[in-house]
Design a protein around this motif. Structure first.
Motif, PDB file in Angstrom:
ATOM      1  N   MET A   1       0.841  -1.179   0.000  1.00  0.00           N
ATOM      2  CA  MET A   1       0.000   0.000   0.000  1.00  0.00           C
ATOM      3  C   MET A   1       0.889   1.246   0.000  1.00  0.00           C
ATOM      4  N   SER A   2       0.405   2.297  -0.619  1.00  0.00           N
ATOM      5  CA  SER A   2       1.173   3.542  -0.706  1.00  0.00           C
ATOM      6  C   SER A   2       1.234   4.228   0.661  1.00  0.00           C
ATOM      7  N   ASN A   3       2.127   5.203   0.791  1.00  0.00           N
ATOM      8  CA  ASN A   3       2.239   5.966   2.035  1.00  0.00           C
ATOM      9  C   ASN A   3       0.928   6.647   2.389  1.00  0.00           C
ATOM     10  N   GLU A   4       0.247   7.229   1.376  1.00  0.00           N
ATOM     11  CA  GLU A   4      -1.025   7.904   1.640  1.00  0.00           C
ATOM     12  C   GLU A   4      -2.071   6.909   2.140  1.00  0.00           C
ATOM     13  N   MET A   5      -2.129   5.726   1.552  1.00  0.00           N
ATOM     14  CA  MET A   5      -3.072   4.699   1.996  1.00  0.00           C
ATOM     15  C   MET A   5      -2.797   4.288   3.435  1.00  0.00           C
ATOM     16  N   VAL A   6      -1.518   4.139   3.765  1.00  0.00           N
ATOM     17  CA  VAL A   6      -1.129   3.753   5.130  1.00  0.00           C
ATOM     18  C   VAL A   6      -1.535   4.848   6.116  1.00  0.00           C
ATOM     19  N   GLU A   7      -1.300   6.112   5.765  1.00  0.00           N
ATOM     20  CA  GLU A   7      -1.688   7.239   6.629  1.00  0.00           C
ATOM     21  C   GLU A   7      -3.202   7.270   6.826  1.00  0.00           C
ATOM     22  N   ASP A   8      -3.951   7.074   5.755  1.00  0.00           N
ATOM     23  CA  ASP A   8      -5.414   7.070   5.855  1.00  0.00           C
ATOM     24  C   ASP A   8      -5.898   5.904   6.714  1.00  0.00           C
ATOM     25  N   PHE A   9      -5.309   4.745   6.523  1.00  0.00           N
ATOM     26  CA  PHE A   9      -5.677   3.566   7.302  1.00  0.00           C
ATOM     27  C   PHE A   9      -5.506   3.844   8.792  1.00  0.00           C
ATOM     28  N   ALA A  10      -4.400   4.490   9.153  1.00  0.00           N
ATOM     29  CA  ALA A  10      -4.093   4.770  10.554  1.00  0.00           C
ATOM     30  C   ALA A  10      -5.093   5.733  11.193  1.00  0.00           C
ATOM     31  N   LYS A  11      -5.782   6.529  10.410  1.00  0.00           N
ATOM     32  CA  LYS A  11      -6.751   7.494  10.937  1.00  0.00           C
ATOM     33  C   LYS A  11      -8.103   6.862  11.252  1.00  0.00           C
ATOM     34  N   MET A  12      -8.331   5.676  10.762  1.00  0.00           N
ATOM     35  CA  MET A  12      -9.622   5.019  10.958  1.00  0.00           C
ATOM     36  C   MET A  12      -9.743   4.475  12.381  1.00  0.00           C
ATOM     37  N   THR A  13     -10.955   4.576  12.947  1.00  0.00           N
ATOM     38  CA  THR A  13     -11.216   3.977  14.260  1.00  0.00           C
ATOM     39  C   THR A  13     -12.191   2.813  14.153  1.00  0.00           C
ATOM     40  N   VAL A  14     -13.087   2.881  13.178  1.00  0.00           N
ATOM     41  CA  VAL A  14     -14.034   1.793  12.928  1.00  0.00           C
ATOM     42  C   VAL A  14     -14.044   1.526  11.430  1.00  0.00           C
ATOM     43  N   PHE A  15     -13.923   0.246  11.087  1.00  0.00           N
ATOM     44  CA  PHE A  15     -13.885  -0.162   9.689  1.00  0.00           C
ATOM     45  C   PHE A  15     -15.115  -0.989   9.341  1.00  0.00           C
ATOM     46  N   PRO A  16     -15.821  -0.682   8.262  1.00  0.00           N
ATOM     47  CA  PRO A  16     -16.829  -1.606   7.753  1.00  0.00           C
ATOM     48  C   PRO A  16     -16.112  -2.831   7.183  1.00  0.00           C
ATOM     49  N   CYS A  34      -8.414  -3.481  13.833  1.00  0.00           N
ATOM     50  CA  CYS A  34      -8.047  -3.760  12.443  1.00  0.00           C
ATOM     51  C   CYS A  34      -6.693  -3.082  12.225  1.00  0.00           C
ATOM     52  N   LYS A  35      -5.635  -3.890  12.177  1.00  0.00           N
ATOM     53  CA  LYS A  35      -4.278  -3.343  12.178  1.00  0.00           C
ATOM     54  C   LYS A  35      -3.500  -3.753  10.929  1.00  0.00           C
ATOM     55  N   LEU A  36      -3.053  -2.749  10.181  1.00  0.00           N
ATOM     56  CA  LEU A  36      -2.174  -2.983   9.044  1.00  0.00           C
ATOM     57  C   LEU A  36      -0.796  -3.341   9.588  1.00  0.00           C
ATOM     58  N   GLN A  37      -0.235  -4.422   9.099  1.00  0.00           N
ATOM     59  CA  GLN A  37       1.065  -4.875   9.570  1.00  0.00           C
ATOM     60  C   GLN A  37       2.187  -4.154   8.814  1.00  0.00           C
ATOM     61  N   GLU A  38       3.391  -4.248   9.343  1.00  0.00           N
ATOM     62  CA  GLU A  38       4.535  -3.516   8.793  1.00  0.00           C
ATOM     63  C   GLU A  38       4.821  -3.848   7.333  1.00  0.00           C
ATOM     64  N   ASP A  39       4.475  -5.051   6.889  1.00  0.00           N
ATOM     65  CA  ASP A  39       4.737  -5.438   5.494  1.00  0.00           C
ATOM     66  C   ASP A  39       3.822  -4.729   4.498  1.00  0.00           C
ATOM     67  N   ARG A  40       2.786  -4.042   4.991  1.00  0.00           N
ATOM     68  CA  ARG A  40       1.799  -3.320   4.177  1.00  0.00           C
ATOM     69  C   ARG A  40       1.006  -4.237   3.251  1.00  0.00           C
ATOM     70  N   GLU A  41       1.094  -5.542   3.486  1.00  0.00           N
ATOM     71  CA  GLU A  41       0.373  -6.525   2.672  1.00  0.00           C
ATOM     72  C   GLU A  41      -0.565  -7.390   3.502  1.00  0.00           C
ATOM     73  N   THR A  42      -0.525  -7.196   4.819  1.00  0.00           N
ATOM     74  CA  THR A  42      -1.281  -8.030   5.738  1.00  0.00           C
ATOM     75  C   THR A  42      -2.034  -7.155   6.727  1.00  0.00           C
ATOM     76  N   ILE A  43      -3.278  -7.535   7.014  1.00  0.00           N
ATOM     77  CA  ILE A  43      -4.092  -6.838   8.000  1.00  0.00           C
ATOM     78  C   ILE A  43      -4.548  -7.856   9.033  1.00  0.00           C
ATOM     79  N   TRP A  44      -4.454  -7.479  10.306  1.00  0.00           N
ATOM     80  CA  TRP A  44      -4.955  -8.323  11.390  1.00  0.00           C
ATOM     81  C   TRP A  44      -6.274  -7.762  11.877  1.00  0.00           C
TER      82      TRP A  44
END
Length: 132
Positions: A1-16, A34-44
């Motif tokens: 995921m791009s840097n902008e996508m990662v930044e946006d992901f981090a701002k979320m508190t509730v995900f559909p 819902c946590k994006l992992q450091e590899d930017r390819e995996t979400i927990w």
């Protein structure tokens, strides 16, 4: 995921979070862990209160989350393949993180999403465009 996508992901508190049964019956729920992992390819995603969602992931291990909100610059639909874990190192790490938020969360399982696709969700000429 791009840097902008990662930044946006981090701002979320509730995900559909959307899944569907083997027969195609859709289900969508709000999730908090819902946590994006450091590899930017995996979400927990923590299974605290899944019912239909867990059944769907066992029948059909595909799902999607949506990233959008007032603080988010972009708008993304993230799709992926899932594996459910109820033991092991990754599960234990998630369990400790969830329990640190409070005992009301049971942390029954870890849903590990391997990102396969990301799509643009903003209206306009790029709507629906595959980004990854």
């Amino acid at each position: 995921m791009s840097n902008e996508m990662v930044e946006d992901f981090a701002k979320m508190t509730v995900f559909p979070f959307a899944t569907s049964s083997k027969s195609g019956e859709p289900n969508v729920i709000p999730i908090g862990f819902c946590k994006l992992q450091e590899d930017r390819e995996t979400i927990w995603i923590a299974d605290n209160f899944f019912h239909k969602t867990r059944q769907n992931l066992e029948e059909n291990p595909r799902g999607s989350i949506y990233v959008w909100g007032p603080e988010v610059k972009g708008c993304y639909q993230i799709k992926g393949d899932f594996e459910i874990k109820t033991d092991g190192e990754e599960y234990e790490k998630m369990y400790k993180a969830v329990k640190s938020l409070g005992d009301r969360f049971p942390a029954k399982a870890l849903a590990v999403m391997k990102i396969t696709d990301v799509y643009e969700c903003k209206s306009g000429a790029g709507a629906g465009k595959q980004l990854l």
